[in-house]
Write an enzyme that holds these catalytic residues in place. Structure first.
Site, PDB file in Angstrom:
ATOM      1  N   GLU A  10     -18.671  74.194  85.456  1.00  0.00           N
ATOM      2  CA  GLU A  10     -19.722  73.773  84.522  1.00  0.00           C
ATOM      3  C   GLU A  10     -19.523  72.354  83.975  1.00  0.00           C
ATOM      4  O   GLU A  10     -19.396  72.155  82.749  1.00  0.00           O
ATOM      5  CB  GLU A  10     -19.827  74.759  83.359  1.00  0.00           C
ATOM      6  CG  GLU A  10     -20.131  76.174  83.785  1.00  0.00           C
ATOM      7  CD  GLU A  10     -20.390  77.114  82.617  1.00  0.00           C
ATOM      8  OE1 GLU A  10     -20.442  76.669  81.461  1.00  0.00           O
ATOM      9  OE2 GLU A  10     -20.541  78.323  82.863  1.00  0.00           O
TER      10      GLU A  10
ATOM     11  N   GLU B 242     -20.452  83.230  87.846  1.00  0.00           N
ATOM     12  CA  GLU B 242     -20.346  83.842  86.509  1.00  0.00           C
ATOM     13  C   GLU B 242     -21.686  84.427  86.125  1.00  0.00           C
ATOM     14  O   GLU B 242     -22.726  83.785  86.300  1.00  0.00           O
ATOM     15  CB  GLU B 242     -20.002  82.804  85.423  1.00  0.00           C
ATOM     16  CG  GLU B 242     -18.593  82.354  85.383  1.00  0.00           C
ATOM     17  CD  GLU B 242     -18.315  81.395  84.210  1.00  0.00           C
ATOM     18  OE1 GLU B 242     -19.034  81.450  83.186  1.00  0.00           O
ATOM     19  OE2 GLU B 242     -17.398  80.585  84.353  1.00  0.00           O
TER      20      GLU B 242
HETATM   21  O1  IFM Z   1     -16.844  81.856  78.428  1.00  0.00           O
HETATM   22  C1  IFM Z   1     -17.711  80.959  79.062  1.00  0.00           C
HETATM   23  C2  IFM Z   1     -17.040  80.348  80.276  1.00  0.00           C
HETATM   24  O2  IFM Z   1     -15.851  79.705  79.928  1.00  0.00           O
HETATM   25  C3  IFM Z   1     -17.961  79.348  80.920  1.00  0.00           C
HETATM   26  N1  IFM Z   1     -19.238  79.923  81.184  1.00  0.00           N
HETATM   27  C4  IFM Z   1     -19.901  80.611  80.104  1.00  0.00           C
HETATM   28  C5  IFM Z   1     -18.971  81.648  79.514  1.00  0.00           C
HETATM   29  C6  IFM Z   1     -19.670  82.411  78.371  1.00  0.00           C
HETATM   30  O3  IFM Z   1     -20.025  81.529  77.354  1.00  0.00           O
END
Ligand code: IFM
Length: 453
Positions: A175, A359
């Site tokens: 990210e 994710e």
């Molecule tokens: O916990 C975070 C992760 O580190 C990065 N993506 C989003 C998740 C939830 O906020």
């Protein structure tokens, strides 16, 4: 990573093995052991200890104590039947000063973890950078400093030289857009800087780091599957006013298009390029940044609304969360249609790439109930819907290689501390007791049986 859309039946059943089913974590959020094993300090160690930076003054010094409890966590992964585990390597464990001497104790830790995964038939998937920059590099500006990109490539070499014989799936960055926005523009994440202009250097140097790292990574890892895990929200106009519609397009370009287009097509979109300071991009940078990759990682959580904000120079827009009667513990809306939107958009814009949902998950205020059960039925519904749209996209021909729940464990959720709980496995952060939640058992049966009901 091979895809399985050809093998998909038209029913709701998932053929076993159709997708690489996994769960994800990141180093600072679970490892703890902040001062153990020769680890150097990271920007999150410094930021989390600043008064007011994190809810209730919480920090990741101990987190889930995974550095010590990793074997117990491997046993939990086996119990869930995970086919893959996505973890991140802590740069300051490998190069405590960000550059120069290597801390072999840090490499040994990941080496054991990878061997443990392989012994259990779980595919290791590593992320090189999930926001825990060595503090020593921040002293030079962190991602505002061009040399950080070069040191990242050295770090990538150290890690892939050691693990590349066994780890084939690599995300260079997690990210980068969120890291830029939250850490360098809004200042709510480490390193806590707050200036719109930082957007350009923080973005460009992270992307340059990604491109530079591909060279050692390809050299050290035969048959590597490499990419970036992008944070992708569906952005819509807050109203039907034409200026808000334009704001939504612009927000999408700055938050997503710049990152996707630079890495996958070798240029910044015109709206970004025109305001980019002249001294940031050097000749040849975009060729490095757009070196071929194999995978687009999708981190999907939410929908955002954009509004025109003429006084917000550079950007000209603001984004806000969608108000919902049933927000998650993060204040987010549940919006599975946004995942479908992104899977289809990526397939049509970048048809050569394999997409992996790196994710997806929901933060809830889970509590241990009577008889030691965590009955997180809302998470089961959430996962069923989001996995449902993922499988529908797969059936419609989108090349999808895997799906990773965020997260394996209840972990340190950055500025929110330990309040929002994302895990398939609950963690009591006082006792380090782990409890598989109802959603963990549900996910295990999905993986084993292919039954999404
Ligand atoms: O916990 C975070 C992760 O580190 C990065 N993506 C989003 C998740 C939830 O906020």
């Amino acid at each position: 990573m091979t895809t399985a859309h050809d093998q998909m039946p038209s029913s709701n059943a998932v053929p076993p093995g159709a997708l690489l089913w996994g769960a994800a974590t990141s180093a600072y959020q679970i490892e703890g052991a902040a001062h153990v094993g020769g680890r150097g300090a990271s920007i999150w160690d410094a930021f989390a200890h600043q008064p007011g930076a994190v809810e209730r003054g919480e920090h990741g010094d101990v987190a889930c104590d995974h550095y010590r409890l990793w074997e117990a966590d491997l046993a939990l992964m086996s119990q869930l039947g995970l086919r893959a585990y996505r973890f991140s390597v802590a740069w300051p464990r490998i190069h405590p000063n960000g550059r120069g001497s290597i801390n072999t104790t840090g490499l040994d830790f990941y080496d054991r973890l990878v061997d443990g995964l392989m012994a259990r038939g779980i595919t290791p998937c590593a992320t090189l950078y999930h926001w825990d920059l060595p503090l020593a590099l921040q002293e030079h500006g962190g991602w505002l400093w061009r040399d950080t990109a070069r040191y990242f490539a050295d770090y990538a070499h150290s890690v892939t030289q050691r693990l590349g014989d066994r780890v084939k799936f690599w995300m260079t960055l997690n990210e980068p857009s969120a890291h830029t926005e939250l850490g360098y523009v809004m200042g709510v994440h480490a390193p806590g800087l707050r200036r719109g202009e930082h957007y350009f250097a923080a973005m460009h140097h992270q992307l340059l780091a990604h491109g530079l790292a591909l060279e050692p990574l390809r050299a050290n890892v035969r048959d590597a599957q490499v990419g970036i895990a992008y944070n992708l929200a569906q952005i819509e106009p807050a109203t039907d006013r034409s200026e808000d519609q334009e704001a939504a397009i612009r927000a999408d370009v700055f938050a997503h298009g710049a990152y996707l287009e630079a890495t996958l097509r070798g240029h910044y979109p015109a709206d970004v390029a025109v305001v980019m300071p002249a001294d940031i991009v050097e000749p040849g940078d975009l060729d490095i940044i757009s070196r071929p990759v194999d995978v687009i990682g999708v981190n999907y959580y939410l929908r955002l609304l954009a509004r025109a904000a003429p006084l917000r120079e550079i950007f000209g827009y603001t984004t806000e969360l969608v108000k919902t009667r049933r927000p998650t513990a993060m204040g987010w809306e549940e919006y599975p249609a946004g995942l479908a939107y992104w899977l289809n958009r990526l397939q049509s814009e970048y048809p050569d790439q394999t997409i992996v949902v790196t994710e997806n998950g929901i933060g809830l205020p889970d509590r241990l109930g009577p008889a030691g059960v965590i009955a997180d039925t809302r998470r089961i519904d959430y996962l069923r819907e989001h996995i449902g749209v993922t499988l529908a996209a797969l059936r419609a021909g989108v090349k999808i290689g895997g799906y990773f729940v965020w997260s394996l464990l209840d972990n340190f959720e950055w500025q929110c501390g330990y309040r929002p709980r994302f895990g398939l496995v609950g963690v009591d952060h006082h006792t380090q007791q782990r409890t598989i939640k109802a959603s963990g058992y549900w996910y295990a049966q999905l993986i084993a049986s292919g039954n999404l009901e």
